[in-house]
Design an enzyme around this catalytic site. Sequence first.
Site, mmCIF file in Angstrom:
data_model
loop_
_atom_site.group_PDB
_atom_site.id
_atom_site.type_symbol
_atom_site.label_atom_id
_atom_site.label_comp_id
_atom_site.label_asym_id
_atom_site.label_seq_id
_atom_site.Cartn_x
_atom_site.Cartn_y
_atom_site.Cartn_z
ATOM 1 N N GLU A 1 55.006 45.089 39.836
ATOM 2 C CA GLU A 1 53.588 45.495 39.867
ATOM 3 C C GLU A 1 53.263 46.391 41.053
ATOM 4 O O GLU A 1 54.056 46.500 41.996
ATOM 5 C CB GLU A 1 52.679 44.272 39.876
ATOM 6 N N LYS B 1 42.079 48.741 42.191
ATOM 7 C CA LYS B 1 42.868 47.598 41.718
ATOM 8 C C LYS B 1 42.594 47.490 40.227
ATOM 9 O O LYS B 1 41.438 47.306 39.818
ATOM 10 C CB LYS B 1 42.414 46.345 42.475
ATOM 11 N N VAL C 1 48.886 41.685 37.979
ATOM 12 C CA VAL C 1 49.806 41.004 37.059
ATOM 13 C C VAL C 1 49.355 41.232 35.616
ATOM 14 O O VAL C 1 50.161 41.595 34.743
ATOM 15 C CB VAL C 1 49.886 39.492 37.389
ATOM 16 N N ASP D 1 35.262 32.018 39.052
ATOM 17 C CA ASP D 1 36.312 32.978 39.382
ATOM 18 C C ASP D 1 37.682 32.491 38.910
ATOM 19 O O ASP D 1 38.319 31.653 39.551
ATOM 20 C CB ASP D 1 36.324 33.251 40.898
ATOM 21 N N SER E 1 41.248 34.259 37.528
ATOM 22 C CA SER E 1 41.910 35.560 37.415
ATOM 23 C C SER E 1 42.198 35.927 35.961
ATOM 24 O O SER E 1 42.596 35.081 35.152
ATOM 25 C CB SER E 1 43.231 35.522 38.185
ATOM 26 N N ALA E 2 42.023 37.209 35.661
ATOM 27 C CA ALA E 2 42.364 37.721 34.326
ATOM 28 C C ALA E 2 43.866 37.575 34.064
ATOM 29 O O ALA E 2 44.307 37.657 32.914
ATOM 30 C CB ALA E 2 41.934 39.177 34.211
ATOM 31 N N ASP E 3 44.651 37.329 35.108
ATOM 32 C CA ASP E 3 46.097 37.114 34.912
ATOM 33 C C ASP E 3 46.336 35.933 33.962
ATOM 34 O O ASP E 3 47.265 35.957 33.148
ATOM 35 C CB ASP E 3 46.801 36.776 36.235
ATOM 36 N N LYS F 1 49.052 31.836 44.190
ATOM 37 C CA LYS F 1 48.783 31.939 45.621
ATOM 38 C C LYS F 1 48.107 30.677 46.128
ATOM 39 O O LYS F 1 47.261 30.099 45.448
ATOM 40 C CB LYS F 1 47.866 33.138 45.880
HETATM 41 N N1 PSU Z 1 50.287 38.255 44.982
HETATM 42 C C1 PSU Z 1 50.467 38.809 46.193
HETATM 43 N N2 PSU Z 1 49.713 39.869 46.511
HETATM 44 C C2 PSU Z 1 48.815 40.404 45.629
HETATM 45 C C3 PSU Z 1 48.644 39.809 44.339
HETATM 46 C C4 PSU Z 1 49.412 38.729 44.083
HETATM 47 O O1 PSU Z 1 51.280 38.375 46.986
HETATM 48 O O2 PSU Z 1 48.189 41.393 45.965
HETATM 49 C C5 PSU Z 1 47.703 40.434 43.335
HETATM 50 C C6 PSU Z 1 48.390 40.467 41.972
HETATM 51 O O3 PSU Z 1 48.367 41.790 41.520
HETATM 52 C C7 PSU Z 1 47.530 39.591 41.089
HETATM 53 C C8 PSU Z 1 46.189 39.824 41.711
HETATM 54 O O4 PSU Z 1 47.575 39.966 39.742
HETATM 55 O O5 PSU Z 1 46.476 39.763 43.100
HETATM 56 C C9 PSU Z 1 45.161 38.814 41.260
HETATM 57 O O6 PSU Z 1 43.888 39.258 41.580
HETATM 58 P P1 PSU Z 1 42.605 38.505 41.008
HETATM 59 O O7 PSU Z 1 42.633 37.158 41.659
HETATM 60 O O8 PSU Z 1 41.442 39.331 41.429
HETATM 61 O O9 PSU Z 1 42.760 38.454 39.519
HETATM 62 MN MN MN Z 2 38.784 36.917 40.427
#
Ligand code: PSU
Ligand code: MN
Length: 309
Positions: A26, A87, A107, A139, A141-143, A160
């Site tokens: 990614e 992003k 992701v 909140d 994640s869309a992942d 994370k």
């Molecule tokens: N893991 C990391 N660093 C990052 C991310 C994950 O160590 O920057 C990123 C990935 O791209 C993941 C995104 O898909 O954070 C998730 O963001 P959000 O929580 O806004 O969906």
């Molecule tokens: Mn989010």
Amino acid sequence: MNNSYLEILPEILQALTHGKPIVALESTIISHGMPYPENIKTAKELECIVRENGAVPATIAILHGRMKVGLTDGDLEFLATSKEIGKASRRDIPYLISQKLHGATTVAATMIIAQLAGIKVFVTGGIGGVHRGASETFDISADLQELTKTNVAVVCAGPKAILDIGLTLEYLETHGVPVIGFKTNEMPAFYTRKSGFQVEIRLDSEKQIAELLKAKWELELQGGIVIVNPIPAKYEMDHAFINEVIEKALIQAKKLNITGKKITPFLLGAIKEITKGKSLASNIELVKNNAKVGSKIAVELAEICKIKS
Ligand code: PSU
Ligand code: MN
């Protein structure tokens, strides 16, 4: 590949045609997850590790409104340094493409583009998940949604640690996403090998994982698979220490009213500051470790798919 929005590097196209192992990587981690110059250094190292382990790297991003599968050194440098890179998750793709803009893929977006290209294995650091306090903020994640519908295996070091790991696991269970512990019975938590949560499926070889991927998709059970690979012990952070740091970072984010897509990059940056760079060092090592395992899974998958045809 007759998808006119996609641009696949010749080396990757060739690998696709010949059923050779490929690993998607990614780009959010480059543009928003790590500072310069560690980001570019890591991006290049990951590609080398993938090659050393017998697969072809395919770093994915959206550049000038094109979905790029495989990036040049110039592209990587641009992603690592430019301030114009948004992003990009699932919902951002049509906007970026129609406006001919750039996006570092999360992701979720990387999975979508990998699937369009025909790549099955994807390596990252940590997936997004259900945030702490999600019952108030919504909140998630869309992942996670992406993992319910897109047929790509994601190798990571767990969600994370800034997230609610228990709720993330519940979400994945509800939506039928297999979570496989690679050589572990416990869910790793990104910076640490332990989280206090168990994984129900443990597999100890890359070949067994490849066989599971093949079975899932041959059965047309739509959706992704999460493979969790704990950070190597010598690079892990102290559990109590990192949790204290995360609490501090969360308080900062609340004070500054940071929400939406900004929260994950903000927290990663704040954690890095508070730990004086130690979290970044761990982050880099865990992704490299994932690249090794992910490449071996891709090699095994290519092998068993060859035998079949
Ligand atoms: N893991 C990391 N660093 C990052 C991310 C994950 O160590 O920057 C990123 C990935 O791209 C993941 C995104 O898909 O954070 C998730 O963001 P959000 O929580 O806004 O969906
Ligand atoms: Mn989010």
